[in-house]
Design an enzyme around this catalytic site. Structure first.
Site, PDB file in Angstrom:
ATOM      1  N   GLY A  47      -2.751  76.161 -13.419  1.00  0.00           N
ATOM      2  CA  GLY A  47      -1.802  76.497 -14.466  1.00  0.00           C
ATOM      3  C   GLY A  47      -2.389  76.088 -15.798  1.00  0.00           C
ATOM      4  N   GLN A  52      -2.683  73.988 -24.840  1.00  0.00           N
ATOM      5  CA  GLN A  52      -3.941  73.430 -24.348  1.00  0.00           C
ATOM      6  C   GLN A  52      -5.158  74.175 -24.876  1.00  0.00           C
ATOM      7  OE1 GLN A  52      -2.475  73.379 -20.005  1.00  0.00           O
ATOM      8  NE2 GLN A  52      -3.915  71.674 -20.106  1.00  0.00           N
ATOM      9  N   CYS A 100      -4.870  67.487 -14.730  1.00  0.00           N
ATOM     10  CA  CYS A 100      -4.610  68.310 -15.904  1.00  0.00           C
ATOM     11  C   CYS A 100      -5.934  68.556 -16.604  1.00  0.00           C
ATOM     12  CB  CYS A 100      -3.636  67.584 -16.845  1.00  0.00           C
ATOM     13  SG  CYS A 100      -3.249  68.519 -18.331  1.00  0.00           S
TER      14      CYS A 100
END
Ligand code: NI
Length: 173
Positions: A47, A52, A100
């Site tokens: 994802g 980002q 992440c």
């Protein structure tokens, strides 16, 4: 297409709320969505959220599939959500491991709802309501957090490991 840098923890755009998209059909919105999918897959993410890659808009992609970073992830077609809103959650929070692309070399054990309902606009601007469970629900909640300026580190991980520790202690367990 120019390569986008994935912003790292500490960059202000990762710690502030993103803005709603006003015109889904705008060329820059459509292009951004395609770019998000591409960058996500290239970086072996499951994802990615627009902040980002440096764009403070409420767009995220969920693209679960097995890859070296998430060997047991379920496979789905990449799904783009614009202006998503989690409208319901159910079930006792479940602890699960997250990483992440903006938090290098860290895996955290984070509690998330095992069932969520999300309302969002698709790439054609249609209002969609969809339910997600388990790992994909976790991804959606993680990416949704990015749009609120929150990282998984802000979710009080019960445990926090380096990538090497995670591989040794969790993946091979
Ligand atoms: Ni993330």
């Amino acid at each position: 297409m120019a390569t986008r840098t994935i912003l790292q923890c500490g960059h202000p755009l990762l710690h502030q709320p993103a803005q709603p998209v006003l015109a889904v059909d705008a060329a820059e919105v459509q292009a951004l969505a395609q770019e998000l999918v591409q960058v996500c897959l290239e970086a072996q993410g499951v994802g990615l959220a627009a902040p980002q890659i440096g764009v403070p808009w409420q767009i995220l992609v969920v693209a679960s599939r097995p890859n070296p970073r998430y060997p047991t992830a379920p496979t789905m077609a990449p799904l783009v959500m614009i202006n998503p809103e989690i409208t319901a959650t159910a079930g006792e929070p479940v602890w699960g491991w997250e990483g992440c692309l903006s938090v290098p070399n860290r895996r955290g054990l984070v509690a998330r709802a095992p069932w969520i309902q999300v309302r969002y606009l698709d790439l054609q601007g249609r209002e969609m309501t969809q339910e997600f469970t388990d790992f994909v629900a976790r991804i959606v909640q993680h990416e949704y957090d990015h749009l609120q300026g929150r990282l998984f580190l802000d979710r009080r991980p019960q445990r926090l490991l380096s990538e090497a520790e995670y591989r040794a202690q969790v993946l091979r367990a």
